[in-house]
Design an enzyme around this catalytic site. Structure first.
Site, PDB file in Angstrom:
ATOM      1  N   CYS A  43       0.844  -1.193   0.000  1.00  6.84           N
ATOM      2  CA  CYS A  43       0.000   0.000   0.000  1.00  6.84           C
ATOM      3  C   CYS A  43       0.883   1.248   0.000  1.00  6.84           C
ATOM      4  O   CYS A  43       1.984   1.230   0.533  1.00  6.84           O
ATOM      5  CB  CYS A  43      -0.943   0.095   1.179  1.00  6.84           C
ATOM      6  SG  CYS A  43      -2.054  -1.273   1.388  1.00  6.84           S
ATOM      7  N   ARG A 103       4.115  -0.400  -4.775  1.00 11.35           N
ATOM      8  CA  ARG A 103       3.873  -0.923  -3.426  1.00 11.35           C
ATOM      9  C   ARG A 103       2.542  -1.659  -3.306  1.00 11.35           C
ATOM     10  O   ARG A 103       2.312  -2.379  -2.348  1.00 11.35           O
ATOM     11  CB  ARG A 103       3.882   0.231  -2.419  1.00 11.35           C
ATOM     12  CG  ARG A 103       5.207   0.935  -2.311  1.00 11.35           C
ATOM     13  CD  ARG A 103       5.103   2.062  -1.337  1.00 11.35           C
ATOM     14  NE  ARG A 103       4.876   1.566   0.004  1.00 11.35           N
ATOM     15  CZ  ARG A 103       5.812   1.421   0.927  1.00 11.35           C
ATOM     16  NH1 ARG A 103       7.049   1.736   0.651  1.00 11.35           N
ATOM     17  NH2 ARG A 103       5.530   0.961   2.117  1.00 11.35           N
ATOM     18  N   TRP A 143      -3.003  -2.586  -1.538  1.00 15.55           N
ATOM     19  CA  TRP A 143      -2.739  -4.024  -1.691  1.00 15.55           C
ATOM     20  C   TRP A 143      -3.634  -4.687  -0.660  1.00 15.55           C
ATOM     21  O   TRP A 143      -3.389  -4.582   0.538  1.00 15.55           O
ATOM     22  CB  TRP A 143      -1.261  -4.316  -1.429  1.00 15.55           C
ATOM     23  CG  TRP A 143      -0.867  -5.733  -1.702  1.00 15.55           C
ATOM     24  CD1 TRP A 143      -0.464  -6.264  -2.897  1.00 15.55           C
ATOM     25  CD2 TRP A 143      -0.808  -6.815  -0.757  1.00 15.55           C
ATOM     26  NE1 TRP A 143      -0.165  -7.601  -2.754  1.00 15.55           N
ATOM     27  CE2 TRP A 143      -0.381  -7.960  -1.460  1.00 15.55           C
ATOM     28  CE3 TRP A 143      -1.099  -6.931   0.605  1.00 15.55           C
ATOM     29  CZ2 TRP A 143      -0.210  -9.202  -0.848  1.00 15.55           C
ATOM     30  CZ3 TRP A 143      -0.927  -8.169   1.215  1.00 15.55           C
ATOM     31  CH2 TRP A 143      -0.488  -9.286   0.497  1.00 15.55           C
ATOM     32  N   ASN A 190      -2.202   1.995   5.819  1.00 13.78           N
ATOM     33  CA  ASN A 190      -1.401   0.811   5.471  1.00 13.78           C
ATOM     34  C   ASN A 190      -1.265  -0.009   6.736  1.00 13.78           C
ATOM     35  O   ASN A 190      -1.054   0.558   7.806  1.00 13.78           O
ATOM     36  CB  ASN A 190       0.028   1.198   5.061  1.00 13.78           C
ATOM     37  CG  ASN A 190       0.068   1.964   3.776  1.00 13.78           C
ATOM     38  OD1 ASN A 190      -0.932   2.064   3.078  1.00 13.78           O
ATOM     39  ND2 ASN A 190       1.231   2.515   3.468  1.00 13.78           N
ATOM     40  N   GLY A 191      -1.300  -1.317   6.603  1.00 13.31           N
ATOM     41  CA  GLY A 191      -1.107  -2.164   7.778  1.00 13.31           C
ATOM     42  C   GLY A 191      -2.359  -2.963   8.078  1.00 13.31           C
ATOM     43  O   GLY A 191      -3.272  -3.057   7.239  1.00 13.31           O
ATOM     44  N   GLU A 214      16.562 -18.862  -6.777  1.00  9.87           N
ATOM     45  CA  GLU A 214      16.284 -17.477  -7.156  1.00  9.87           C
ATOM     46  C   GLU A 214      15.848 -17.385  -8.626  1.00  9.87           C
ATOM     47  O   GLU A 214      14.939 -16.623  -8.970  1.00  9.87           O
ATOM     48  CB  GLU A 214      17.527 -16.610  -6.882  1.00  9.87           C
ATOM     49  CG  GLU A 214      17.455 -15.171  -7.345  1.00  9.87           C
ATOM     50  CD  GLU A 214      16.357 -14.337  -6.677  1.00  9.87           C
ATOM     51  OE1 GLU A 214      15.706 -14.814  -5.738  1.00  9.87           O
ATOM     52  OE2 GLU A 214      16.143 -13.205  -7.139  1.00  9.87           O
ATOM     53  N   LYS A 269      12.282 -15.858  -9.815  1.00  8.22           N
ATOM     54  CA  LYS A 269      12.126 -14.775 -10.807  1.00  8.22           C
ATOM     55  C   LYS A 269      11.132 -15.201 -11.875  1.00  8.22           C
ATOM     56  O   LYS A 269      10.256 -14.452 -12.263  1.00  8.22           O
ATOM     57  CB  LYS A 269      13.471 -14.431 -11.488  1.00  8.22           C
ATOM     58  CG  LYS A 269      14.479 -13.702 -10.644  1.00  8.22           C
ATOM     59  CD  LYS A 269      14.140 -12.272 -10.295  1.00  8.22           C
ATOM     60  CE  LYS A 269      13.364 -12.114  -9.059  1.00  8.22           C
ATOM     61  NZ  LYS A 269      13.934 -12.061  -7.774  1.00  8.22           N
ATOM     62  N   GLU A 323       7.393 -15.452 -10.432  1.00 10.05           N
ATOM     63  CA  GLU A 323       6.703 -14.247  -9.966  1.00 10.05           C
ATOM     64  C   GLU A 323       6.356 -13.278 -11.090  1.00 10.05           C
ATOM     65  O   GLU A 323       5.357 -12.582 -10.996  1.00 10.05           O
ATOM     66  CB  GLU A 323       7.469 -13.546  -8.839  1.00 10.05           C
ATOM     67  CG  GLU A 323       8.773 -12.927  -9.218  1.00 10.05           C
ATOM     68  CD  GLU A 323       9.508 -12.334  -8.018  1.00 10.05           C
ATOM     69  OE1 GLU A 323       8.865 -11.947  -7.032  1.00 10.05           O
ATOM     70  OE2 GLU A 323      10.742 -12.256  -8.085  1.00 10.05           O
ATOM     71  N   HIS A 382      15.057 -37.740  -6.244  1.00  8.55           N
ATOM     72  CA  HIS A 382      14.222 -38.108  -5.090  1.00  8.55           C
ATOM     73  C   HIS A 382      12.789 -37.610  -5.267  1.00  8.55           C
ATOM     74  O   HIS A 382      12.064 -37.478  -4.288  1.00  8.55           O
ATOM     75  CB  HIS A 382      14.840 -37.544  -3.806  1.00  8.55           C
ATOM     76  CG  HIS A 382      16.206 -38.092  -3.531  1.00  8.55           C
ATOM     77  ND1 HIS A 382      16.419 -39.375  -3.079  1.00  8.55           N
ATOM     78  CD2 HIS A 382      17.434 -37.546  -3.703  1.00  8.55           C
ATOM     79  CE1 HIS A 382      17.713 -39.590  -2.959  1.00  8.55           C
ATOM     80  NE2 HIS A 382      18.349 -38.500  -3.347  1.00  8.55           N
ATOM     81  N   LYS A 397       5.872  -4.599  -3.636  1.00 13.81           N
ATOM     82  CA  LYS A 397       7.213  -4.370  -3.123  1.00 13.81           C
ATOM     83  C   LYS A 397       7.070  -4.017  -1.656  1.00 13.81           C
ATOM     84  O   LYS A 397       6.115  -3.336  -1.281  1.00 13.81           O
ATOM     85  CB  LYS A 397       7.809  -3.179  -3.900  1.00 13.81           C
ATOM     86  CG  LYS A 397       9.296  -3.029  -3.793  1.00 13.81           C
ATOM     87  CD  LYS A 397       9.997  -3.908  -4.771  1.00 13.81           C
ATOM     88  CE  LYS A 397      11.498  -3.742  -4.736  1.00 13.81           C
ATOM     89  NZ  LYS A 397      12.153  -4.890  -5.379  1.00 13.81           N
TER      90      LYS A 397
HETATM   91  C1  F6R Z   1      11.237 -11.299  -5.038  1.00 11.61           C
HETATM   92  C2  F6R Z   1      11.229 -10.280  -4.029  1.00 11.61           C
HETATM   93  C3  F6R Z   1      10.784 -10.652  -2.664  1.00 11.61           C
HETATM   94  C4  F6R Z   1      11.612  -9.899  -1.613  1.00 11.61           C
HETATM   95  C5  F6R Z   1      11.051 -10.169  -0.214  1.00 11.61           C
HETATM   96  C6  F6R Z   1      11.886  -9.515   0.860  1.00 11.61           C
HETATM   97  O1  F6R Z   1      11.713 -10.815  -6.252  1.00 11.61           O
HETATM   98  O2  F6R Z   1      11.533  -9.138  -4.275  1.00 11.61           O
HETATM   99  O3  F6R Z   1      10.861 -12.014  -2.459  1.00 11.61           O
HETATM  100  O4  F6R Z   1      12.925 -10.309  -1.698  1.00 11.61           O
HETATM  101  O5  F6R Z   1       9.745  -9.687  -0.135  1.00 11.61           O
HETATM  102  O6  F6R Z   1      11.961  -8.140   0.673  1.00 11.61           O
HETATM  103  P1  F6R Z   1      13.071  -7.255   1.353  1.00 11.61           P
HETATM  104  O7  F6R Z   1      14.377  -7.659   0.788  1.00 11.61           O
HETATM  105  O8  F6R Z   1      12.694  -5.852   1.020  1.00 11.61           O
HETATM  106  O9  F6R Z   1      13.005  -7.544   2.824  1.00 11.61           O
END
Ligand code: F6R
Length: 608
Positions: free
Chosen positions: A2, A27, A74, A100-101, A481, A485, A488, A504, A603
């Site tokens: 948010c 966000r 969000w 937010n929250g 990772e 990527k 997501e 396995h 984010k």
């Molecule tokens: C994936 C991604 C998330 C963040 C996770 C932690 O591409 O960006 O998995 O890595 O939400 O976020 P931070 O690093 O901001 O604590």
């Protein structure tokens, strides 16, 4: 998670709020809205969908307001529709709130307010706050907000306006970041500096349990117990240019291409080749304290958790200190053993992730020294750690983390060097390590220069619905990772596994329709990985190998090969992840996905 933006001053509020919302859209982006104080009333406009839907809905309307608050959502409570979009109002429509929250005791509060005759129109927890403020209102908005918040349990960043208080915004924070922007005859409130950077670089970060009363002329801050707080203004170092796309079609692509620069920033002034050492003054630890470390716990979420795993391989192999890596969401709810000599590192790009922050607090409560590896300067985690290292990657706007990941690994390499050189690592080995680190930015650049090849591969595989990623040793986390990527941003199901684990279980999935990305570098496990590739080929799987430049043998086995330059084993993930980031990016673009704002994601995850 948010985004909030608010403005009070001589300018028209609407363009400032909309521009701020667009910069915050990363966000959260399922609905948006604004509340404007105008002509003695409050105008509220809100709609489900992205900011452009809101913008479209108010096109042609005439506004004349110098004070307003806005929100991009969000969803946590209630589906993302027009009704549940913020702002929310109290029953009388005199008070308007963005939030937010999560209000954890919202059911109890709702029943309490219903008994007093309040009626609710939405499924959100935020509407409760508006009613609670109204319930406490006796002519002083700040005081009403303060009293209401003493009844609230949970997390919040809120901004409140009332038609009885034109030209005033009250904001408060507990667990959800808020920053006040100080302008010339105007002031701002935002959940993130990017929303207001165009207007001011002078900011004050609110701390938890603090409230601010903001007008065009200034602002006052007090704690929820009503103790006055002296504002400390800080200057934002990020430029406007850094938070714009700069000619790239997506922030994610821009950020992938920024990695050589970001890696250089992460090491600038921190390496000494002559002595083969790193200097990390931000850790705030004396030599004796570093020498007395018996055990390290690293905790993080998502991509940052993957970099933590890479840190585990590096630190254990080279500094010989036992390392445990744990998801922050798990760490915070068990009773982790923090013995003497345990150091806890938290890794977070945003510095605001709720679980990581809670894990840090839990570790500190149990007596650990809590150190941070963060990107966002002034973020909550950065401020609450006992010391730490900024990765200096610059703003990361694309929801999928890219440059923060490689910069985190870079910083972990510097930590490893620091600890290893105090222990068994020789002067010569230290110099080799420094030399290898310094070459990484240009090696990353050389992979980026070959992106056409990766694009061609993406074109071949974009219509697949599953991907498997395999790696061994320090490149097992790289496989995790790479898969993250892909899933997501392209919504393709992708899983990462240690290559030997394949037999396995996951081997059952392999047939001619299963692309398998295998990180098969010329390292100590190379021959083992080749055997794993044979097993895939025997089942008609299609292998995309990430291989070391000059390796001809791999061509005979893999269907496709992407080469990366040769580098010291412990630094390989910084290179091997680059083709995987690009592969995910190109596949997502081919599938028409919203790369920078993938569905359901946000984010900075500031709720549990
Ligand atoms: C994936 C991604 C998330 C963040 C996770 C932690 O591409 O960006 O998995 O890595 O939400 O976020 P931070 O690093 O901001 O604590």
């Amino acid at each position: 998670m948010c985004g909030i933006v608010g403005y009070v001053g001589p300018q028209q509020a609407v363009p400032i709020l909309l521009e701020g919302l667009k910069r915050l859209e990363y966000r959260g982006y399922d609905s948006a809205g604004l509340a404007l104080l105008q002509d003695g009333g409050i105008i509220i406009q809100k709609s489900a969908g992205k900011i452009r839907v809101l913008e479209e809905s108010i096109k042609g309307m005439q506004f004349d307001s110098n004070c307003g608050i806005a929100h991009t959502r969000w969803a946590t409570h209630g589906e993302p529709n027009d009704t549940n979009a913020h702002p929310h109002t109290d029953g009388s429509g005199r008070i308007s709130v963005v939030h937010n929250g999560i209000i954890e005791n919202f059911r109890t509060l709702k029943q309490y307010l219903e008994r007093k005759g309040h009626r609710f129109n939405t499924e959100t927890d935020t509407e409760i706050i508006a009613h609670l403020i109204q319930d406490n209102y006796q002519g002083d908005l700040f005081e009403a907000v303060r009293k209401a918040l003493t009844q609230v349990e949970g997390t919040y960043g809120i901004a409140v306006v009332s038609l009885d208080h034109p030209g005033e915004i009250v904001a408060a924070r507990h667990g959800s970041p808020l920053v006040i922007g100080s302008g010339n005859g105007e002031n701002f409130i935002a959940s993130d500096v990017s929303a207001i950077l165009r207007h001011t670089d002078q900011v004050m970060y609110l701390e938890d349990r603090e409230l601010a009363h903001i007008t065009a002329d200034g602002f006052n801050v007090a704690t929820i117990e009503n103790t006055e707080v002296t504002p400390e203004i800080e200057k934002i170092e990020w430029s406007l240019e850094q938070i714009e796309k700069g000619g790239f079609s997506h922030f994610m692509l821009k950020e992938i291409y920024e990695q050589p620069l970001a890696l250089n920033n992460a090491i600038r002034g921190r390496l000494n080749f002559e002595e083969g050492i790193s200097r990390l003054n931000g850790l705030q630890l004396q030599m004796e304290e570093l020498l007395s470390i018996q055990r390290i716990i690293i905790t993080a979420c998502g991509t940052s958790w993957h970099s933590a795993l890479i840190g585990e391989y590096m630190i254990e192999d080279l500094a010989r200190i036992p390392v445990e890596v744990e998801y922050a969401s798990e760490f915070r709810y068990r009773s982790p053993i923090i013995s003497d000599g345990t150091l806890v590192f938290v890794i977070s790009q945003s510095g605001e992730t709720a679980d990581t922050l809670a894990a840090l607090r839990e570790a500190k409560r149990k007596g650990a020294t809590g150190l941070g590896i963060c990107n966002v300067v002034g973020s909550t985690i950065a401020r609450e750690t006992d010391g730490g290292i900024y990765i200096h990657a610059g703003p990361e706007i694309g929801v999928a983390s890219t440059k923060a990941f490689t910069s985190q690994i870079m910083v972990l390499a510097l930590v490893t060097l620091l600890l290893a050189r105090q222990r068994d690592m020789s002067h010569e080995k230290g110099r080799q390590f420094v030399d290898a680190i310094q070459k990484l930015p240009s090696q990353v650049q050389s992979i980026l220069d070959e992106s056409d090849q990766i694009k061609r591969l993406a074109d071949m595989f974009s219509d697949h619905n599953n991907f498997l990623y395999l790696g061994r040793g320090i490149n097992f986390p790289t496989a995790l990772e790479g898969a993250l990527k892909m899933k997501e941003i392209s919504y393709i199901h992708a899983e990462g596994y240690p290559a030997a684990e394949m037999k396995h279980g996951p081997i059952a999935l392999i047939d001619e329709n299963m692309p398998v990305v295998v990180i098969a570098l010329k390292d100590q496990v190379y021959d083992k990985v080749l055997s794993n590739i044979q097993e895939i080929k025997a089942r008609n799987g299609r292998v995309i190998a990430i291989a070391t430049e000059g390796d001809e043998e791999i061509k005979r086995l893999a269907n496709h090969v992407l080469y990366i330059p040769k580098v010291m084993y412990h630094l390989t993930p910084i290179l091997s992840i680059i083709p995987l980031q690009l592969l995910a990016y190109f596949v997502a673009v081919n599938r028409g996905c919203d790369v920078d704002q993938p569905r359901n994601l946000a984010k900075s995850v500031t709720v549990e």
